[in-house]
Enzyme design. Structure first.
Site, PDB file in Angstrom:
ATOM      1  N   LYS A  30       1.369  -1.071   0.112  1.00  0.00           N
ATOM      2  CA  LYS A  30      -0.150   0.166  -0.015  1.00  0.00           C
ATOM      3  C   LYS A  30       1.053   1.617  -0.093  1.00  0.00           C
ATOM      4  O   LYS A  30       0.371   2.282  -0.858  1.00  0.00           O
ATOM      5  CB  LYS A  30      -1.018  -0.267   1.299  1.00  0.00           C
ATOM      6  CG  LYS A  30      -1.697   0.919   1.417  1.00  0.00           C
ATOM      7  CD  LYS A  30      -2.847   0.605   2.271  1.00  0.00           C
ATOM      8  CE  LYS A  30      -3.628  -0.324   2.147  1.00  0.00           C
ATOM      9  NZ  LYS A  30      -4.621  -0.107   3.866  1.00  0.00           N
ATOM     10  N   ARG A  99      -3.255   3.055   7.687  1.00  0.00           N
ATOM     11  CA  ARG A  99      -3.387   1.800   8.371  1.00  0.00           C
ATOM     12  C   ARG A  99      -2.924   1.125   7.846  1.00  0.00           C
ATOM     13  O   ARG A  99      -1.467   1.157   7.264  1.00  0.00           O
ATOM     14  CB  ARG A  99      -4.643   2.021   6.833  1.00  0.00           C
ATOM     15  CG  ARG A  99      -5.719   3.461   6.807  1.00  0.00           C
ATOM     16  CD  ARG A  99      -5.831   3.667   4.904  1.00  0.00           C
ATOM     17  NE  ARG A  99      -7.290   2.454   4.339  1.00  0.00           N
ATOM     18  CZ  ARG A  99      -6.862   2.428   3.156  1.00  0.00           C
ATOM     19  NH1 ARG A  99      -6.563   2.978   2.623  1.00  0.00           N
ATOM     20  NH2 ARG A  99      -7.604   1.796   2.641  1.00  0.00           N
ATOM     21  N   GLY A 108      -8.431  -7.287   4.458  1.00  0.00           N
ATOM     22  CA  GLY A 108      -9.510  -6.980   5.517  1.00  0.00           C
ATOM     23  C   GLY A 108      -8.398  -7.991   6.464  1.00  0.00           C
ATOM     24  O   GLY A 108      -9.439  -8.325   8.311  1.00  0.00           O
ATOM     25  N   MET A 110      -5.829  -7.493   8.275  1.00  0.00           N
ATOM     26  CA  MET A 110      -4.976  -6.864   9.648  1.00  0.00           C
ATOM     27  C   MET A 110      -6.183  -5.236   9.756  1.00  0.00           C
ATOM     28  O   MET A 110      -6.784  -4.748   9.185  1.00  0.00           O
ATOM     29  CB  MET A 110      -3.821  -5.818   8.968  1.00  0.00           C
ATOM     30  CG  MET A 110      -2.936  -7.393   9.165  1.00  0.00           C
ATOM     31  SD  MET A 110      -1.022  -6.692   9.271  1.00  0.00           S
ATOM     32  CE  MET A 110      -1.350  -6.996   7.446  1.00  0.00           C
ATOM     33  N   ARG A 343      -3.404  -1.655  -5.922  1.00  0.00           N
ATOM     34  CA  ARG A 343      -2.501  -2.516  -6.377  1.00  0.00           C
ATOM     35  C   ARG A 343      -2.587  -3.722  -6.883  1.00  0.00           C
ATOM     36  O   ARG A 343      -3.879  -3.138  -8.035  1.00  0.00           O
ATOM     37  CB  ARG A 343      -2.333  -3.451  -5.109  1.00  0.00           C
ATOM     38  CG  ARG A 343      -4.169  -4.018  -4.639  1.00  0.00           C
ATOM     39  CD  ARG A 343      -4.759  -4.745  -3.822  1.00  0.00           C
ATOM     40  NE  ARG A 343      -6.406  -4.923  -3.471  1.00  0.00           N
ATOM     41  CZ  ARG A 343      -6.233  -4.727  -1.892  1.00  0.00           C
ATOM     42  NH1 ARG A 343      -5.795  -4.622  -0.809  1.00  0.00           N
ATOM     43  NH2 ARG A 343      -8.131  -4.761  -2.162  1.00  0.00           N
ATOM     44  N   HIS A 459      -2.224 -43.686   1.071  1.00  0.00           N
ATOM     45  CA  HIS A 459      -2.129 -43.802   0.019  1.00  0.00           C
ATOM     46  C   HIS A 459      -3.401 -43.374  -0.680  1.00  0.00           C
ATOM     47  O   HIS A 459      -3.580 -43.577  -2.288  1.00  0.00           O
ATOM     48  CB  HIS A 459      -2.509 -45.631  -0.378  1.00  0.00           C
ATOM     49  CG  HIS A 459      -3.059 -46.665  -1.232  1.00  0.00           C
ATOM     50  ND1 HIS A 459      -4.423 -46.747  -1.641  1.00  0.00           N
ATOM     51  CD2 HIS A 459      -2.376 -46.931  -1.589  1.00  0.00           C
ATOM     52  CE1 HIS A 459      -4.125 -47.380  -2.460  1.00  0.00           C
ATOM     53  NE2 HIS A 459      -3.420 -47.894  -2.740  1.00  0.00           N
ATOM     54  N   SER A 790      17.701 -41.077 -10.653  1.00  0.00           N
ATOM     55  CA  SER A 790      16.184 -40.365 -10.201  1.00  0.00           C
ATOM     56  C   SER A 790      15.730 -40.233  -9.210  1.00  0.00           C
ATOM     57  O   SER A 790      15.098 -41.749  -7.747  1.00  0.00           O
ATOM     58  CB  SER A 790      15.110 -41.457 -10.820  1.00  0.00           C
ATOM     59  OG  SER A 790      13.456 -40.398 -10.494  1.00  0.00           O
ATOM     60  N   CYS A 858      11.003 -38.318  -9.784  1.00  0.00           N
ATOM     61  CA  CYS A 858       9.724 -39.074  -9.320  1.00  0.00           C
ATOM     62  C   CYS A 858       8.845 -38.905  -8.187  1.00  0.00           C
ATOM     63  O   CYS A 858       7.843 -39.871  -8.314  1.00  0.00           O
ATOM     64  CB  CYS A 858       9.838 -40.249  -9.923  1.00  0.00           C
ATOM     65  SG  CYS A 858      10.755 -41.602  -9.227  1.00  0.00           S
ATOM     66  N   TYR A 878      14.556 -33.850 -15.722  1.00  0.00           N
ATOM     67  CA  TYR A 878      13.775 -33.699 -16.350  1.00  0.00           C
ATOM     68  C   TYR A 878      12.607 -33.810 -14.573  1.00  0.00           C
ATOM     69  O   TYR A 878      13.234 -34.391 -13.683  1.00  0.00           O
ATOM     70  CB  TYR A 878      13.177 -34.737 -16.816  1.00  0.00           C
ATOM     71  CG  TYR A 878      13.594 -35.911 -16.176  1.00  0.00           C
ATOM     72  CD1 TYR A 878      12.318 -36.723 -15.591  1.00  0.00           C
ATOM     73  CD2 TYR A 878      14.898 -36.306 -17.124  1.00  0.00           C
ATOM     74  CE1 TYR A 878      12.856 -37.866 -15.160  1.00  0.00           C
ATOM     75  CE2 TYR A 878      15.092 -38.194 -15.984  1.00  0.00           C
ATOM     76  CZ  TYR A 878      13.851 -38.230 -15.437  1.00  0.00           C
ATOM     77  OH  TYR A 878      14.074 -40.126 -14.532  1.00  0.00           O
TER      78      TYR A 878
END
Length: 906
Positions: A30, A99, A108, A110, A343, A459, A790, A858, A878
């Site tokens: 702000k 503020r 909203g 704080m 903002r 699981h 991996s 993986c 990857y």
């Protein structure tokens, strides 16, 4: 100057004329944006910002920095000089707002206090100066109400009740119908409430009001709602908030005054136009509180065309300057427009993609910047079906949102019924206390999975995410009775098997009956059923298509899939997978093949064991042939059998009961008895740290050889059919190079035999998973026998932390998150400091030994947006993830490659 590189803090207070939008770390969002608008020459009320550094000092020590009071006094003097009036002076008072304003928007969460400087004396001067007695007393009652609640901790409902009594006495419905005399009485009532509840009088000294309000804003950083919001949004807890002290402008001075909010584009859709709300004769909180109905922003043109035209010009200026959707707060005071805040506006996932491509087309940003305006999390939201928000629903429970989506079906309580009903054309929801590998067929058949136990890494959750299946776990208030095939929900209502239920994997909510589902056009696009540029293509699909194309051109990381069968592999390929990074062969041993595995486990002789393996070999080979065909020309990494063998055996309790009953009835039970003995023999207190992975291959002769032979023969068959199989054999749970060397020697021998028998040259890479701390620490040695690593980050996280991922989420993770020990579960986003350090160290050590070592991941983290950025930085080649997470990983890999310092669009 980058917002991530704030200047050395030589002072704690900055005038609005001194800052700029790049100082968000220091001035908060702000304050930085108020300074930026001031620099642009826009009409911003004068003021100053107390920095986040001052807040940090206060929160750490309980006291303000020694220099702060003098700095505030100097800036207040300058503000008073500029305005020609003193704070709270009796005849013509200067009033200010105090503020909050953190680096990241926390709307909203704080505190704010308006009209500071009003007192029993100065309210008279304000009335005279404004020529409006009602306005002055209305402003005073607002100050006491906000100050009492925010600064002194008085229950806000007490003020609301007094306000309602005043309206009832006057026989009016809205506070704007109260007259000056009514508001004077209300001020007296409010002051009595403060005296009674706070144990002190409302302060009449304007400087005391301001100083206490500043402290209250500092303290609101650690308020419950602020902390909860930060956890939800993954905002760091150590940033602190800035405090903005701004001269007041008043929207409640009559019909030529008002307040409003505006957006330069629609934050819901991204479309350009006039979006926002306006409220005449009101202060800012009235718009948010909903005390009176606002009018659409477009109506301001009829109410005050001069201010409307000026606002439209300012909105265009701000959007062109920030090059993004801007969220604006403004006030009109007697025909004079003032800008109170701007903002970069929050937006829906769909709006984010549309706006990014729109701004590229307008020439405001380039493709690289556009990638920073969208996220993988937003893309995931767009991919999952959702319930119709307008539908009438009956919610009966809530669990953990484990895998997003909206699923509707008949409740079934076992895997067999799920498959049977599904084959008959029924849509089903598999309801279990918790799932296990035996439930896999039912999970595949079901539209969604609901469990009363477990967490996000149970699981059910892990498998569901892998399949892109909707899942709600840990809905503890639901009592699941699988034997009686029913579920009891709060209130005593019973859901019988066959009753329709709906589950929302994005919120964790469970509903009775069928809730209408809206399909995702984005998934249809990835599946190839909707084509960008076609007449029926949604503009959102066009935007997603373009952003994915940007990402694919920019990214360095390749994206593979975790897939265990040809169907998943083909889906993954449609979603853009560049190979398979993890094929879990244990999933190929379930269902009808379980009996063959039981034979292997029960084998007493080498001949019996060989017979069982011989029976499994052609089935494994068929699986791999189908997989190589689906992924022709792309790498397929196949992990040899990993889980403990007892997972393939019946439950010990059920088996014991079966044997006991058979004995009591004097029925044949030799096979069950042998199974029970095997279950007891193989039972382990902690099977995830026991006989599994490479250890199985070393203990059970021929097991891994059979799997390698199936892979090699499948590859040879595909080559004979002019295919291009690119198989990679992955050895799980290696902790020392000696384990890998023994298995590798055995595998090389089998591959050579298949080459000789088929006359086909095979190039099968052999590597390992790095999922144990010792493997990571000795990666340089292991790389001597491995052509690729991996990283199995699920197990690596488990073994580094000493957590059982099947248990800890339900037992104590909630407390750890609430206490701030975790910002997010380490099973969801990689723990960079611990697990991440091992990944980096192993990658570096492995490549020192073998420079061409291929590196991938993986675990579940391969599809997590934040983790993808880490793997990019760590130099991996990857990531591999479930098919439905592939687009997310592709997008985030592109974002990681183009990440620019200081660019942050939340």
């Amino acid at each position: 100057m980058s917002e991530n590189k704030a200047p050395h803090v030589a002072k704690f207070v900055y005038d609005f004329t001194e800052g700029n939008k790049d100082l968000k770390d220091l001035l908060g969002g702000k304050g930085a944006n108020l300074a930026e608008m001031t620099n642009l020459g826009l009409p911003v009320p004068p003021g100053f910002t107390i920095t986040t550094e001052a807040c940090k000092v206060y929160l750490e020590s309980g006291e303000e920095p020694a220099a702060l009071r003098d700095e505030v006094s100097a800036h207040l003097d300058a503000l008073e000089s500029r305005m020609g009036k003193k704070l709270g002076q009796a005849d013509d008072p200067l009033l200010v707002s105090v503020r909050s304003g953190a680096k990241f928007s926390m709307p909203g969460m704080m505190d704010t206090v308006l009209n500071i400087g009003l007192s029993d004396k100065s309210v008279q001067g304000l009335a005279k100066q404004a020529g409006d007695e009602r306005f002055a007393w209305d402003s005073y009652r607002r100050l006491i109400q906000m100050f009492g609640k925010t600064v002194l901790g008085v229950e806000g409902d007490l003020f609301e009740e007094a306000l309602d009594k005043a309206k009832d006495a006057k026989k009016v419905k809205v506070d704007t119908d109260l007259e000056a005399a009514d508001l004077k009485k209300l001020v007296t009532a409010f002051k009595k409430i403060v005296k009674k509840e706070a144990g002190r009088d409302f302060p009449q000294d304007p400087r005391e009001q301001m100083d206490l309000a500043i402290k209250a804003v500092f303290e609101s950083w650690n308020g419950d709602r602020a902390k909860l919001y930060r956890r939800q949004e993954r905002i760091p807890h150590d940033l602190g908030t800035a405090v903005n002290v701004c001269s007041m402008v008043f929207g409640n001075l009559g019909p030529d005054s008002g307040t409003g909010v505006a957006f330069t584009r629609d934050p819901a859709s991204g479309h350009q136009g006039v979006y926002g709300d306006y409220l005449q004769n009101a202060q800012g909180e009235d718009v948010v509180a909903g005390i009176r109905n606002t009018v659409p922003l477009a109506e301001l043109e009829q109410i005050d065309k001069k201010s409307y035209d000026q606002l439209m010009q300012i909105m265009e200026t701000l959007e062109n300057h920030y090059k993004d959707l801007c969220d604006i707060e403004f006030t009109i005071e007697r025909g004079q427009l003032w800008m109170l805040q701007t903002r970069v506006g929050k937006r829906t996932a769909g709006a984010a993609f549309r706006i990014a491509t729109q701004l590229v087309d307008q020439g405001l940003i380039d493709e690289t910047e556009a990638l920073q305006r969208v996220t993988g999390a937003q893309l995931a939201q767009l991919m999952f079906p959702r319930f119709d928000e307008g539908a009438k629903v009956e919610q009966v429970g809530r669990g953990i949102a484990a895998s997003p989506g909206a699923a509707v079906g008949k409740a079934v309580f076992d895997s067999y019924t799920a498959v049977k009903w599904s084959r008959s054309g029924e849509k089903v929801i598999l309801v279990r206390r918790e799932t296990n590998p035996d439930d896999l067929d039912g999970m595949i058949a079901a539209e969604g999975i609901l469990t009363s136990r477990g967490g996000k890494t149970s699981h059910a959750a892990v498998v569901a995410r892998g399949m892109g299946k909707t899942c709600v776990c840990g809905a503890e208030e639901l009592e699941v009775d699988t034997k009686r095939r029913r579920m009891t929900v709060p209130g005593g209502h019973v859901v019988e098997e066959g009753d329709v239920i709906s589950i929302d994997g994005s919120t964790g909510k469970v509903y009775l009956g069928e809730v209408p589902v809206v399909p995702s056009p984005v998934v249809e696009y990835f599946e190839g059923r909707m084509h960008p540029g076609a007449d029926d293509a949604d503009e959102l699909v066009e935007a997603v298509h373009r952003m994915m194309a940007f990402a694919d051109r920019k990214r360095r990381l390749r994206v593979r899939a975790n897939a265990d069968n040809a169907e998943d592999a083909l889906r993954a390929r449609r979603f853009g997978a560049q190979g398979i990074g993890l094929c879990r062969t244990e999933h190929m041993f379930l269902g009808e093949r379980r009996e063959m595995v039981e034979k292997l486990i029960l084998a007493d002789t080498a001949e019996e064991r060989e017979a069982a393996l011989t029976e499994l070999l052609p089935l494994q080979k068929k699986d791999f042939v189908e997989l190589f065909e689906a992924m022709d020309g792309l790498p397929v990494t196949i992990r040899l059998l990993d889980p403990p063998l007892h997972e393939f055996l019946p439950d010990i309790t059920e088996l014991s009961v079966r044997v006991a009953l058979a004995e009591a009835r004097q029925e044949p039970h030799e096979n069950d008895l042998r199974l029970l003995q095997a279950v007891h023999r193989l039972h382990e207190q902690n099977p995830m740290l026991g006989l599994r992975g490479v250890r199985l291959g070393l203990v059970i002769p021929g097991l891994f050889s059979m799997q390698v032979r199936a892979i090699a023969e499948a590859a040879a068959e595909r080559k004979a059919a002019k295919g291009d199989p690119r198989a990679e054999v992955m050895i799980p749970l290696v902790g020392t190079v000696q384990e890998l060397e023994i298995v590798r020697e055995e595998a090389d021998k089998v591959i050579a035999e298949v080459q000789a028998a088929t006359g086909t040259e095979l190039k099968l890479a052999i590597g390992t998973m790095i999922e144990l701390p010792r493997a990571a620490l000795t990666a340089g040695q292991i790389a001597e026998a491995a052509e690729f690593f991996s990283f199995g980050t699920n197990d690596l996280t488990q073994t580094v932390w000493g957590f059982s991922r099947d248990d800890v989420e339900a037992s104590f993770f909630t407390a750890y998150l609430e206490k701030g020990i975790f910002g997010v579960s380490p099973f969801e986003t990689i723990d960079k400091d611990g697990v991440g350090s091992l990944v980096k160290a192993a990658a570096e050590a492995g490549r020192r030994t073998r420079p061409d070592l291929k590196l991938g991941v993986c675990g579940e983290h391969g599809g997590d947006p934040e983790s993808v950025h880490f793997f990019h930085e760590a130099g991996l080649d990857y990531v591999s993830c479930s098919p439905f997470r592939i687009p997310v990983a592709r997008l985030e890999a592109g974002r990681a490659a183009t990440q620019s310092a200081g660019s942050d669009h939340r």
